[in-house]
Scaffold this motif. Structure first.
Motif, PDB file in Angstrom:
ATOM      1  N   ILE A 147       0.267   0.258 -17.001  1.00 49.52           N
ATOM      2  CA  ILE A 147       0.973  -0.324 -15.854  1.00 49.52           C
ATOM      3  C   ILE A 147       1.798  -1.501 -16.361  1.00 49.52           C
ATOM      4  N   VAL A 148       3.099  -1.409 -16.190  1.00 49.84           N
ATOM      5  CA  VAL A 148       4.006  -2.476 -16.608  1.00 49.84           C
ATOM      6  C   VAL A 148       4.323  -3.315 -15.374  1.00 49.84           C
ATOM      7  N   GLY A 149       3.691  -4.480 -15.275  1.00 48.43           N
ATOM      8  CA  GLY A 149       3.841  -5.329 -14.097  1.00 48.43           C
ATOM      9  C   GLY A 149       2.606  -5.266 -13.224  1.00 48.43           C
TER      10      GLY A 149
ATOM     11  N   SER B  63      -0.632   4.830 -24.056  1.00 48.82           N
ATOM     12  CA  SER B  63      -0.688   5.366 -22.689  1.00 48.82           C
ATOM     13  C   SER B  63      -0.326   6.852 -22.640  1.00 48.82           C
ATOM     14  N   ASP B  64      -1.066   7.588 -21.805  1.00 49.84           N
ATOM     15  CA  ASP B  64      -0.711   8.974 -21.481  1.00 49.84           C
ATOM     16  C   ASP B  64       0.229   9.018 -20.271  1.00 49.84           C
ATOM     17  N   PHE B  65       0.063   8.059 -19.380  1.00 52.60           N
ATOM     18  CA  PHE B  65       0.909   7.910 -18.197  1.00 52.60           C
ATOM     19  C   PHE B  65       1.385   6.461 -18.177  1.00 52.60           C
ATOM     20  N   ILE B  66       2.640   6.237 -17.794  1.00 51.66           N
ATOM     21  CA  ILE B  66       3.184   4.877 -17.698  1.00 51.66           C
ATOM     22  C   ILE B  66       3.908   4.729 -16.370  1.00 51.66           C
ATOM     23  N   THR B  67       3.591   3.660 -15.629  1.00 51.56           N
ATOM     24  CA  THR B  67       4.282   3.370 -14.378  1.00 51.56           C
ATOM     25  C   THR B  67       4.779   1.930 -14.413  1.00 51.56           C
ATOM     26  N   VAL B  68       5.990   1.704 -13.917  1.00 55.75           N
ATOM     27  CA  VAL B  68       6.582   0.365 -13.982  1.00 55.75           C
ATOM     28  C   VAL B  68       6.601  -0.270 -12.598  1.00 55.75           C
ATOM     29  N   HIS B  69       6.274  -1.553 -12.549  1.00 56.41           N
ATOM     30  CA  HIS B  69       6.235  -2.303 -11.280  1.00 56.41           C
ATOM     31  C   HIS B  69       6.738  -3.719 -11.498  1.00 56.41           C
TER      32      HIS B  69
ATOM     33  N   ILE C  24       0.835  -1.204   0.000  1.00 53.15           N
ATOM     34  CA  ILE C  24       0.000   0.000   0.000  1.00 53.15           C
ATOM     35  C   ILE C  24       0.866   1.249   0.000  1.00 53.15           C
ATOM     36  N   ALA C  25       1.938   1.239   0.805  1.00 52.11           N
ATOM     37  CA  ALA C  25       2.806   2.412   0.876  1.00 52.11           C
ATOM     38  C   ALA C  25       3.387   2.743  -0.495  1.00 52.11           C
TER      39      ALA C  25
ATOM     40  N   GLY D 222      -1.423  -3.911  -9.024  1.00 47.17           N
ATOM     41  CA  GLY D 222      -2.866  -4.065  -8.839  1.00 47.17           C
ATOM     42  C   GLY D 222      -3.463  -2.973  -7.977  1.00 47.17           C
ATOM     43  N   GLU D 223      -2.744  -2.570  -6.913  1.00 47.55           N
ATOM     44  CA  GLU D 223      -3.247  -1.497  -6.056  1.00 47.55           C
ATOM     45  C   GLU D 223      -3.250  -0.155  -6.790  1.00 47.55           C
ATOM     46  N   VAL D 224      -2.232   0.086  -7.626  1.00 49.32           N
ATOM     47  CA  VAL D 224      -2.207   1.314  -8.431  1.00 49.32           C
ATOM     48  C   VAL D 224      -3.396   1.329  -9.386  1.00 49.32           C
TER      49      VAL D 224
END
Length: 529
Positions: free
Chosen positions: A145-147, A195-201, A99-100, A153-155
């Protein structure tokens, strides 16, 4: 058992360890490398965060060590390869900071859409530049979301609450899970383009290093915004800096870097369209308390009951899984031991085949049990489920696992086969019988037998002639060896037959030599399971 808490974890975690009967807990925060070498000489477990380095030298100095627990996700400060070679379990706590990290990621997303840090800095400098800090909305934008693990999943949940369309790339994302999470599973190139926004996980591996590089950025929309709160090196920093300068990447938010701490002269520090935080993913009071208690519980489970969760160098087995897999682990260990004892010393390959219900289970732990069973009588090292694959490989033995969908005569069946240097196969087959799931040997070298997989076995290949059972019984009787049970098998009448005799005690050397020298016996192996 002695537990060294080398880095400061939550007080609740330390208290949990101290409450366990038979545990001696030593807290040694801020110890020098030399002090750590002294402290580990008689410890059974070490708890760390990111400060203390568990090197090969430390592992060599800790002969009693069974487990290293990292209160957090990354294990960069632990030599996992050296730990695996020595049979030491390395565990982390991947769920404690979920969560953090997800909330920090979304903080960066918001700061990438609305330049709050930059505006706040000018306000503190006495300015009022309303027109300089126009942003964009998240609503109706596409987030890639990459990953799609726990954090991804929380994102995704939070993005859906902001009215975003979510596309996700993860090679292990099942369509059913994507549908349940209301995200669209797509290929990486599609994610980059839409994507307009991309975050990697993703974890940092050989496959994910520089996953987002110059070529990947060229596939992105002009004005894309990039975020990384996972691991430095997934996004190539030189490529990102160049794209931020041209405006192809409109904004970025980073919590992790290729080299940490981030160099004072890094160009990232001077770019106006980047938000930077110093690896704060797990830095909340709640997360630190959670990972401290979690690692304390995991260490306790390993030392007290052998239950392993969140291991990074072996399959994890929780209590529920252990209850299901327990009988298979026992059977697998005994099959591995049996095959090793009926085979020549020089082996080129170890082949394991599963049939039946076990095909639908996670059989990785069973595979390791078989490997451990095969090695336990021939390896000079202490063999366990952690180092068995490494030790097997060090002997030049290739391991191969097959899950078969073909029919068998049993609900479950495991075959362990070795191939020697001349290409000759030696194998044993086993199953579980009855409500008690008792392990049974049901085949040896292509011959059908049926004998309990326990105790001491005499495996014989003899000429198929009348009186052979009586002759073997007489030989064993003269040696004072009682027969518990016996199984007979042959392929063609009058050729050779197999006799597997389970005995109560090991025949003395003279009796064994007499059996081996018998003119009607082609092979005689005494096997201890």
């Amino acid at each position: 058992m002695k537990i060294l808490v080398a880095d400061k974890i939550s007080a609740k975690g330390v208290a949990y360890l101290r409450e366990q009967p038979g545990f001696e807990v030593v807290e040694a925060y801020g110890s020098s490398p030399e002090q750590v070498l002294e402290l580990v000489k008689d410890v059974h477990a070490i708890a760390v965060r990111s400060e203390t380095k568990i090197t090969r030298e430390v592992l060599d100095a800790a002969p009693e060590l069974k487990v290293v627990g990292r209160a957090g996700v990354g294990v960069d400060n632990v030599d996992v390869e050296a730990a695996t070679e020595r049979g030491v379990v390395v565990m982390n706590t991947p769920s404690g900071n979920t969560i953090a990290t997800a909330e920090l990621t979304f903080t960066h997303l918001l700061c990438g859409a609305r330049p709050v840090p930059q505006a706040a800095a000018t306000m503190k400098a006495g300015k009022w530049d309303r027109k300089a800090f126009a942003g964009v909305e998240l609503f109706h934008k596409t987030l890639g979301i990459v990953g799609m693990g726990r954090i991804g999943g929380e994102v995704a949940k939070r993005a859906k609450a902001f009215g975003m369309r979510v596309v996700a790339y993860d090679p292990y994302l099942a369509p059913s899970r994507a549908k349940a999470m209301q995200v669209e599973g797509v290929e990486l190139d599609t994610l980059l383009a839409e994507s307009d926004f991309i975050t990697v996980h993703m974890p940092l591996t050989d496959d994910t290093k520089y996953m987002i590089d110059e070529a990947a950025l060229e596939k992105c929309k002009s004005g894309v915004r990039l975020f990384n709160c996972a691991r430095g090196g997934i996004i190539k920093e030189t490529a990102l800096i160049a794209a931020l300068k041209t405006g192809h990447v409109a904004a970025a938010g980073l919590d992790v870097y290729e080299d940490e701490p981030l160099a004072v002269d890094s160009e990232l520090r001077s770019l106006p369209n980047v938000s930077l935080t110093p690896h704060l993913g797990a830095s909340t009071a709640e997360a630190q308390a959670a990972v401290g208690v979690e690692i304390a519980e995991q260490i306790t489970d390993v030392l007290k009951s052998g239950v392993i969760r969140n291991a990074v160098n072996m399959p994890s087995i929780d209590g529920a899984a252990l209850k299901v897999l327990g009988p298979y682990l026992d059977l697998g260990t005994k099959l591995g031991t049996l095959v090793q004892q009926i085979s020549p010393a020089q082996i080129a390959a170890l082949k394991i085949t599963y049939w039946g219900k076990i095909v639908d289970l996670d059989a990785n732990a069973v595979t390791r049990a078989i490997q451990r069973g095969f090695l336990r009588r021939i390896s000079a090292d202490d063999v366990n489920d952690v180092n068995a694959p490494f030790l097997l490989k060090s002997l030049g033995i290739e391991a191969e696992v097959t899950k078969s969908n073909s029919d068998s005569d049993y609900t479950d069946l495991i075959q362990v086969e070795v191939v020697d240097g001349e290409g000759t196969s030696h194998r044993a087959v086993g199953t579980l019988l009855g409500k008690a799931q008792q392990p049974r040997i049901v085949g040896i070298n292509g011959r059908e037998v049926e004998v309990a997989a326990e105790g001491k076995l005499l495996v014989l290949e003899n000429l198929d002639l009348p009186g052979m059972v009586g002759e073997i019984g007489t030989l064993l009787g003269r040696a004072g060896v009682n027969i518990a049970d016996m199984s007979l098998s042959r392929l063609v009448q009058g050729e050779t037959a197999y006799m597997v005799v389970r005995v109560d005690s090991e025949p003395k050397e003279a009796a064994r030599e007499e059996i081996k020298a018998h003119p009607k016996i082609k092979l005689a192996k005494f096997v201890q399971l």
